[in-house]
Design a protein around this motif. Sequence first.
Motif, PDB file in Angstrom:
ATOM      1  N   SER B  39      59.159 -44.505 -13.270  1.00 49.96           N
ATOM      2  CA  SER B  39      58.336 -43.550 -12.776  1.00 49.96           C
ATOM      3  C   SER B  39      58.535 -42.241 -11.852  1.00 49.96           C
ATOM      4  O   SER B  39      58.536 -41.000 -11.269  1.00 49.96           O
ATOM      5  CB  SER B  39      56.593 -43.402 -12.889  1.00 49.96           C
ATOM      6  OG  SER B  39      56.567 -44.664 -11.958  1.00 49.96           O
ATOM      7  N   LEU B  40      59.468 -43.236 -11.010  1.00 49.47           N
ATOM      8  CA  LEU B  40      60.003 -42.489  -9.700  1.00 49.47           C
ATOM      9  C   LEU B  40      61.302 -41.525 -10.347  1.00 49.47           C
ATOM     10  O   LEU B  40      61.210 -40.682  -9.282  1.00 49.47           O
ATOM     11  CB  LEU B  40      60.339 -44.128  -8.749  1.00 49.47           C
ATOM     12  CG  LEU B  40      60.522 -43.493  -7.175  1.00 49.47           C
ATOM     13  CD1 LEU B  40      60.015 -43.516  -5.650  1.00 49.47           C
ATOM     14  CD2 LEU B  40      61.752 -44.281  -5.982  1.00 49.47           C
ATOM     15  N   GLY B  41      61.909 -42.318 -10.969  1.00 51.31           N
ATOM     16  CA  GLY B  41      62.820 -40.982 -11.393  1.00 51.31           C
ATOM     17  C   GLY B  41      62.302 -40.056 -12.004  1.00 51.31           C
ATOM     18  O   GLY B  41      62.771 -38.864 -11.585  1.00 51.31           O
ATOM     19  N   CYS B  42      61.562 -40.166 -12.868  1.00 51.65           N
ATOM     20  CA  CYS B  42      60.799 -38.831 -13.641  1.00 51.65           C
ATOM     21  C   CYS B  42      59.854 -38.075 -12.995  1.00 51.65           C
ATOM     22  O   CYS B  42      59.863 -36.911 -12.917  1.00 51.65           O
ATOM     23  CB  CYS B  42      59.966 -39.493 -14.863  1.00 51.65           C
ATOM     24  SG  CYS B  42      58.429 -39.623 -14.617  1.00 51.65           S
ATOM     25  N   GLY B  43      59.211 -38.776 -11.582  1.00 52.74           N
ATOM     26  CA  GLY B  43      58.174 -37.842 -10.572  1.00 52.74           C
ATOM     27  C   GLY B  43      59.457 -37.057 -10.045  1.00 52.74           C
ATOM     28  O   GLY B  43      59.809 -35.829  -9.386  1.00 52.74           O
ATOM     29  N   VAL B  44      60.855 -37.322  -8.735  1.00 47.70           N
ATOM     30  CA  VAL B  44      61.310 -36.804  -8.807  1.00 47.70           C
ATOM     31  C   VAL B  44      62.577 -36.088  -9.102  1.00 47.70           C
ATOM     32  O   VAL B  44      62.804 -34.809  -8.686  1.00 47.70           O
ATOM     33  CB  VAL B  44      62.462 -38.021  -7.389  1.00 47.70           C
ATOM     34  CG1 VAL B  44      63.595 -37.653  -6.486  1.00 47.70           C
ATOM     35  CG2 VAL B  44      61.137 -39.109  -6.121  1.00 47.70           C
ATOM     36  N   ILE B  45      63.511 -36.177  -9.723  1.00 45.54           N
ATOM     37  CA  ILE B  45      63.816 -35.888 -10.657  1.00 45.54           C
ATOM     38  C   ILE B  45      63.763 -34.436 -11.535  1.00 45.54           C
ATOM     39  O   ILE B  45      64.092 -33.858 -11.724  1.00 45.54           O
ATOM     40  CB  ILE B  45      65.543 -36.729 -11.495  1.00 45.54           C
ATOM     41  CG1 ILE B  45      65.976 -37.244  -9.627  1.00 45.54           C
ATOM     42  CG2 ILE B  45      66.048 -35.763 -12.236  1.00 45.54           C
ATOM     43  CD1 ILE B  45      66.977 -36.817  -8.975  1.00 45.54           C
ATOM     44  N   GLY B  46      62.673 -35.479 -12.005  1.00 46.79           N
ATOM     45  CA  GLY B  46      61.250 -34.457 -13.234  1.00 46.79           C
ATOM     46  C   GLY B  46      61.649 -32.843 -12.539  1.00 46.79           C
ATOM     47  O   GLY B  46      61.162 -32.068 -13.202  1.00 46.79           O
ATOM     48  N   THR B  47      61.041 -32.844 -10.947  1.00 46.55           N
ATOM     49  CA  THR B  47      60.353 -32.003 -10.688  1.00 46.55           C
ATOM     50  C   THR B  47      61.176 -31.081 -10.335  1.00 46.55           C
ATOM     51  O   THR B  47      61.226 -29.641 -10.891  1.00 46.55           O
ATOM     52  CB  THR B  47      60.264 -32.364  -8.868  1.00 46.55           C
ATOM     53  OG1 THR B  47      58.859 -32.953  -9.156  1.00 46.55           O
ATOM     54  CG2 THR B  47      59.715 -31.049  -8.458  1.00 46.55           C
ATOM     55  N   PHE B  48      62.788 -31.048 -10.445  1.00 50.31           N
ATOM     56  CA  PHE B  48      63.894 -30.617 -10.220  1.00 50.31           C
ATOM     57  C   PHE B  48      64.058 -29.954 -11.271  1.00 50.31           C
ATOM     58  O   PHE B  48      64.238 -28.788 -11.887  1.00 50.31           O
ATOM     59  CB  PHE B  48      66.108 -30.900  -9.665  1.00 50.31           C
ATOM     60  CG  PHE B  48      65.515 -31.624  -8.139  1.00 50.31           C
ATOM     61  CD1 PHE B  48      65.446 -30.513  -7.511  1.00 50.31           C
ATOM     62  CD2 PHE B  48      65.357 -32.891  -7.492  1.00 50.31           C
ATOM     63  CE1 PHE B  48      65.476 -30.137  -5.816  1.00 50.31           C
ATOM     64  CE2 PHE B  48      65.567 -33.228  -6.631  1.00 50.31           C
ATOM     65  CZ  PHE B  48      65.899 -31.662  -5.808  1.00 50.31           C
ATOM     66  N   VAL B  49      63.928 -30.582 -12.353  1.00 52.66           N
ATOM     67  CA  VAL B  49      64.490 -30.251 -13.880  1.00 52.66           C
ATOM     68  C   VAL B  49      63.581 -29.480 -14.206  1.00 52.66           C
ATOM     69  O   VAL B  49      63.551 -28.143 -15.010  1.00 52.66           O
ATOM     70  CB  VAL B  49      64.175 -31.685 -15.097  1.00 52.66           C
ATOM     71  CG1 VAL B  49      64.540 -31.270 -16.413  1.00 52.66           C
ATOM     72  CG2 VAL B  49      65.756 -32.527 -14.693  1.00 52.66           C
ATOM     73  N   VAL B  50      62.561 -29.289 -14.107  1.00 54.34           N
ATOM     74  CA  VAL B  50      60.973 -28.299 -14.174  1.00 54.34           C
ATOM     75  C   VAL B  50      60.775 -27.345 -13.822  1.00 54.34           C
ATOM     76  O   VAL B  50      60.963 -26.049 -14.053  1.00 54.34           O
ATOM     77  CB  VAL B  50      59.564 -29.227 -14.392  1.00 54.34           C
ATOM     78  CG1 VAL B  50      58.740 -27.480 -14.068  1.00 54.34           C
ATOM     79  CG2 VAL B  50      58.651 -30.252 -14.580  1.00 54.34           C
ATOM     80  N   VAL B  51      61.982 -27.383 -12.553  1.00 55.19           N
ATOM     81  CA  VAL B  51      61.567 -25.863 -11.448  1.00 55.19           C
ATOM     82  C   VAL B  51      62.143 -25.418 -11.528  1.00 55.19           C
ATOM     83  O   VAL B  51      63.496 -24.369 -11.463  1.00 55.19           O
ATOM     84  CB  VAL B  51      61.344 -26.059  -9.905  1.00 55.19           C
ATOM     85  CG1 VAL B  51      60.166 -26.665 -10.106  1.00 55.19           C
ATOM     86  CG2 VAL B  51      62.713 -26.716  -9.205  1.00 55.19           C
ATOM     87  N   ILE B 216      62.811 -36.735 -22.768  1.00 58.77           N
ATOM     88  CA  ILE B 216      62.940 -35.515 -21.668  1.00 58.77           C
ATOM     89  C   ILE B 216      61.162 -35.129 -22.127  1.00 58.77           C
ATOM     90  O   ILE B 216      60.789 -34.676 -20.834  1.00 58.77           O
ATOM     91  CB  ILE B 216      63.632 -34.476 -23.282  1.00 58.77           C
ATOM     92  CG1 ILE B 216      62.838 -33.177 -22.201  1.00 58.77           C
ATOM     93  CG2 ILE B 216      62.155 -34.167 -24.430  1.00 58.77           C
ATOM     94  CD1 ILE B 216      64.480 -32.836 -21.403  1.00 58.77           C
ATOM     95  N   ALA B 217      59.992 -35.571 -22.351  1.00 59.84           N
ATOM     96  CA  ALA B 217      58.833 -35.338 -22.353  1.00 59.84           C
ATOM     97  C   ALA B 217      58.317 -36.474 -20.739  1.00 59.84           C
ATOM     98  O   ALA B 217      57.838 -35.618 -20.215  1.00 59.84           O
ATOM     99  CB  ALA B 217      58.465 -36.251 -23.219  1.00 59.84           C
ATOM    100  N   LEU B 218      59.543 -37.547 -20.651  1.00 60.54           N
ATOM    101  CA  LEU B 218      58.799 -38.361 -19.319  1.00 60.54           C
ATOM    102  C   LEU B 218      59.410 -37.584 -18.211  1.00 60.54           C
ATOM    103  O   LEU B 218      58.981 -37.966 -17.061  1.00 60.54           O
ATOM    104  CB  LEU B 218      59.459 -39.850 -19.326  1.00 60.54           C
ATOM    105  CG  LEU B 218      58.273 -40.734 -18.824  1.00 60.54           C
ATOM    106  CD1 LEU B 218      56.314 -40.634 -19.007  1.00 60.54           C
ATOM    107  CD2 LEU B 218      58.373 -41.942 -19.297  1.00 60.54           C
ATOM    108  N   LEU B 219      60.304 -36.612 -18.658  1.00 57.63           N
ATOM    109  CA  LEU B 219      61.060 -35.784 -17.149  1.00 57.63           C
ATOM    110  C   LEU B 219      60.354 -34.869 -16.944  1.00 57.63           C
ATOM    111  O   LEU B 219      60.484 -34.672 -16.014  1.00 57.63           O
ATOM    112  CB  LEU B 219      61.750 -35.801 -18.116  1.00 57.63           C
ATOM    113  CG  LEU B 219      63.401 -35.480 -16.960  1.00 57.63           C
ATOM    114  CD1 LEU B 219      63.716 -36.466 -15.595  1.00 57.63           C
ATOM    115  CD2 LEU B 219      65.433 -35.722 -17.870  1.00 57.63           C
ATOM    116  N   THR B 220      59.882 -34.020 -17.916  1.00 57.01           N
ATOM    117  CA  THR B 220      59.267 -32.770 -18.222  1.00 57.01           C
ATOM    118  C   THR B 220      57.163 -32.493 -17.738  1.00 57.01           C
ATOM    119  O   THR B 220      56.975 -32.174 -16.485  1.00 57.01           O
ATOM    120  CB  THR B 220      59.626 -31.707 -19.085  1.00 57.01           C
ATOM    121  OG1 THR B 220      59.040 -32.480 -20.059  1.00 57.01           O
ATOM    122  CG2 THR B 220      60.941 -31.294 -18.776  1.00 57.01           C
TER     123      THR B 220
END
Lengths: 268, 301
Positions: B39-51, B216-220
Motif C-alpha cells: 500500500s505504500l507503493g500504491c499510495g505514493v506512486i499511484g498518486t503520480f499515476v493518477v495525476v 492497475i486497480a490498486l495503483l489507481t
Amino acid sequence: MSAGCAETRVDSRKQPVIAIRDLGFSYGESPVLEDVDLEILDGEFVGLVGPNAGGKSTLLRLVLGLLEPQRGSIQVLGQAPRQAVRRVGYVPQFPTFPRDFPISVEQVVLTGRLGFGPMLGWYRASDRAAARHALAEVEALDLANRRIGTLSGGQLQRVLLARALVAEPLILILDEPTANIDQRMEGDIFDLLARLNARLTILVVSHDIAFISGYVGRVACLNRTLVCHTTKRVDGNLIHQLYGDNVRQVAHAGSGHGHAHHLGHQGH
Amino acid sequence: MDTPTTLVTRGTDPMQEFFQALGQYTFLQTALLAGLFASLGCGVIGTFVVVKRIAFMAGGIAHSVLGGMGAALYFGVDPLLGALAAAVLSALLIGLVRLAWNAQEDTLIGALWAIGMAIGILFIAKTTGYTTDLMSFLFGNILLVPRRELWFMAGLDLVLLVTVMLFYRQLLAVTFDEEFARLRGVPVAFFYLLLLCLVAVTVVLLIQVVGLILVIALLTLPAAIAGHYVHSLGGMMLIATLLGGFFTSAGLALSYGPDLPAGATMILLAGSVYVVSAVLSRVLARRRVRRRALVAREAGG
C-alpha cells in the motif's frame, strides 16, 4: 525586411540580448519561418504581432530552445537558447498543465525556482521568500494558498507571470498574455509589464497590434518572414501590409487605442 | 429481522475467525504485512499515476511483466527478479518511444501488453507445474507470499520512498508541466523515465498481492479516491497509502472466512468505495456551488 517599412532606430550602445539571423524553420514541407532577422536590445519592450499561423509561437519556441533552428542562428544573452533559457522567464498562451492538478498557487510559483540551489531535496526558505515576493509583485499574494484550478483567467495569468519572475530572469517572453481575459484586465497586465520593463527586456506576442503599440517601444510584424519592425505607432498602412485586405479598424472602448480586427479569423 | 443472529448461527463471526487465525498463523501475518508494504507503493506512486494520467501505461508495464516471470521460471530464477527486469525494461521502452515520437505510445503500449503476456504464456507452458503458478501470477496469492519476500518488498519500498523524497521537486515539475520543467533546465527525459521505473517497481510490489491483472486497480483507485477530497500531492499520497492499507487488510479479512480469493476481494472493496466516493464527491461539490451561489445572492440582495 520589405520596402516601405519604417527604419528601425536602434541604440548602438546597447547589447542585443536576442540576436536572430537568417532564421528558417518548417514543419514537414511547409515553411513556417523564412529569412527572419531580428535583434532585441537590452531593456527593450518589443511587441511581436502577426496573423494566426504567421509563425509567432514557433519563433518563441525557437528563442526558448524548445525547437532547433533548421537554418540561420539564434543567440540569447550571447549563448545558444538552451544554455540561456534559465535566465529567460516565459509565460505561455495557454496553461500547459491540467487545470484539475492538485497543486496550490504557491507550489506552482515554486516550480519556477527549479534550477536554483542543490538538485536534491525540498525547496529552501529563500525559495519560498522569492515565491511570495513574486506573487506580491503581480498583486496575487492573496491567492497563494488557492488551488490552481479555482483561478479565473486573469488570476491565472498573474500567477504564471509570478512563476516566470521568481526565476529572476533577464528577459521576459509572453505569448498572448491577455488572449483569455477581459479588456480591463488586459490594461492591468500591460501596466504591470510596463513597470517590469524598468528592469527586464520584454518580448510579448499579441494579435492586438494597436493596443500593444500604446505600451511597447517597438513592434515586430511577423508573417512567415519579418514584414517590418518599426518604432512608429502602428497605422492603417502597416496593418494592411501585414494582414492584407481583410482588416477593419474599430474604436476600442475605454482604452483610447484603435484595434485592428482581422476578419479572416476569430477569437478576438 | 433476524440479522443479528445469522452470523452467530455459523458458530463464529468471520472477522473474529480472521483475527484468531491472524494470531495463530504466520502466513496470515506475512500476508497482512505484504498488503501494508504494497500500500505504500500504491499510495505514493499511484498518486503520480493518477495525476499524470498514465494508468494505461502502468497497465502495459504490469501485463508485460508476465514475460519476465515466465522466462525466470523457465530458467529457474526467482520469478520476482524476472518480473522486476521485465517491468523496468518495458517502462524504459514505453518511455523512450513516448519521448521520441509522442504520437505512437498507445499502440506501443498495447503491443507490449500483449507481447509480454504471450512470451510469458509460452515460457510457462514449457515449464512443468505451470498452472498454479500462472494463476497466482495473474491474480496474485497473498497467502502464499514467503516470509523472505517481505524483505524484498521492504527494500522496494525503501527505494521508492528515498527516490521520491530526494527528487520530489523535479518529479512534481515533470508531472505537472513538462514544458515548463524543461525551460527551468530540469532533465525532463531522465525524470520521466525515472518516474516510469518507479511505476515498474510498484507494479512488482503489487503483483505479490493482487496479481498482474488487478494491479492497475490498486495503483489507481486509492489515489483517485484521495483526489476526491484532498488537493495536494502530498496529501493524496498519505490518504492513498492509508486507503491502500485499509483495502488490502480489510480485503484479506473479508476473504478469509468464506475462503474467497483475497486479491479479487480487495479490488472489489476498493472499486465499491471508489464508486460511492465518486458519486458522493460530486454531490458535495454541487451542494457547495449551490450554497456559494445562495450566499452571493444574499450578499448582493
